[in-house]
Write a protein that holds these residues in place. Sequence first.
Motif, PDB file in Angstrom:
ATOM      1  N   VAL A 173       0.862  -1.191   0.000  1.00 48.61           N
ATOM      2  CA  VAL A 173       0.000   0.000   0.000  1.00 48.61           C
ATOM      3  C   VAL A 173       0.892   1.232   0.000  1.00 48.61           C
ATOM      4  CG1 VAL A 173      -1.663   1.356   1.334  1.00 48.61           C
ATOM      5  CG2 VAL A 173      -1.913  -1.127   1.194  1.00 48.61           C
ATOM      6  N   ARG A 213      -3.769   0.595  -5.370  1.00 49.12           N
ATOM      7  CA  ARG A 213      -3.251   0.345  -4.028  1.00 49.12           C
ATOM      8  C   ARG A 213      -2.648   1.608  -3.407  1.00 49.12           C
ATOM      9  NH1 ARG A 213       0.623  -4.194  -3.813  1.00 49.12           N
ATOM     10  NH2 ARG A 213       0.399  -5.071  -5.887  1.00 49.12           N
ATOM     11  N   HIS A 255      -8.187   6.535  -4.924  1.00 48.44           N
ATOM     12  CA  HIS A 255      -8.624   6.380  -3.534  1.00 48.44           C
ATOM     13  C   HIS A 255      -8.236   7.621  -2.736  1.00 48.44           C
ATOM     14  CE1 HIS A 255      -9.764   2.157  -3.994  1.00 48.44           C
ATOM     15  NE2 HIS A 255      -8.726   2.087  -4.809  1.00 48.44           N
ATOM     16  N   LEU A 262      -7.112  -1.858   0.289  1.00 49.16           N
ATOM     17  CA  LEU A 262      -6.210  -1.520  -0.807  1.00 49.16           C
ATOM     18  C   LEU A 262      -5.222  -2.650  -1.106  1.00 49.16           C
ATOM     19  CD1 LEU A 262      -5.334   2.234  -0.079  1.00 49.16           C
ATOM     20  CD2 LEU A 262      -7.084   1.333  -1.596  1.00 49.16           C
TER      21      LEU A 262
END
Length: 418
Positions: free
Chosen positions: A91, A117, A179, A413
């Motif tokens: 991540v 990620r 994200h 993630l």
Amino acid sequence: MRLLWLCNVAPSEVRQAAYGKPGSGWWLDHAFSDLRKTGNTMRILYPEQTGRGELDDKCCYATFRRPDRHKYDPAMEVFFRQELRDFQPDVIHIWGTEYAHTLAMLRCCEEAGLLDRTAVSIQGLCTACARHYTEGIPHAIQRRFTFRDFLRQDNILQQQKKYALRGDMETKALQLTRHIIGRTDWDRACTSLINPQAQYHFCNETLRSPFYTSRWRYENCQKHQIFSSSCVYPIKGFHYLLEAFALVLQKYPDATLAVPGASFLDRGLKSTLRRDSYHKYLVELTKKYHLEDKITFLGKLTPERMKEQYLRANVFTLPSTVDNSPNSLGEAMLLGTPCVAADVGGVSTMLTHGTEGFLYPSADPGMLAYDICRVFEMETQAEELGAAASRHAAATHDPEKNLAGLLEIYRQLSEKES
């Protein structure tokens, strides 16, 4: 799990290991310390003089040359590309959209197929800062140059343009992001307008450890003292606070104002030559309203000394012209210090008007003065406002809850395909 953090400042533990002296990563410190206890492997990247090292076998760090904030340096991509290859993170967590290195890392993640990620936490938003940067400052003041401004080509309007340039890079970064980690209705609205396809993950911030203990009491405060956390640059709104303070003095002539940092009233030659147009304007307002003997400049404050000032004040004010979820407000609320804050950005997500403190229109110093006087008039009853704010802040900034939320985001993630 292998976690790669990209930060604008080093967490305090990293700075202590790298330079032998404590620092303050502010919003990062508590979260970093808590996350280290979970056993994940971490690598911290931050802009500083070149260096590498380890805290232990679970945490290492590396630095890269700090670029100009408003200019993009392609050399950062070379560094980040190599870091991604060497560390092989599960991540990537980027703290803040407002830096050129955020865009560079996202471009490298896109190239490596790692965008699913990668998460970007919202701190400030330069696009919004640029819009509000000159609010409440006369046009003549915005355009003028002090000696310092001329040498640096950095007057108020030029500073605003630099925020706009950073905002352009920020927009490009958010358009790449898949994200986003945020914590207010405002940052969700702002980011969704730029990239409606990005997935928004809610996670509050954990504040610095000292502010989770102690409670403000009216009997212990300095009566009629106003405390504000910054007068560094225009969006902190200190010019509005000076106008409000002059009005407060008409009703409470014993009122005082305290603020961290060096005095902008210093009359020495060096101080005068170094003064920028904004602080020159603050000097002019101070003289106009005869406030010179009413303001105390506190210098640089450690977290413990900052806490003492919150507890000593009769009221904490946040006069910002734009803000997301200011840590200074969260700290004051945790301690139960009565708060008066400008209703800007995400502030209303943090503080409920009337029951936990007072919110006022940011461009209305008269209303700011009125609300400060309301707190003074409440005397011991102001403890009820502070207690309600403290309960709210304790839930917002709950370390265990926020750590669990962050770990859950990381888990989600890490399960994404490369």
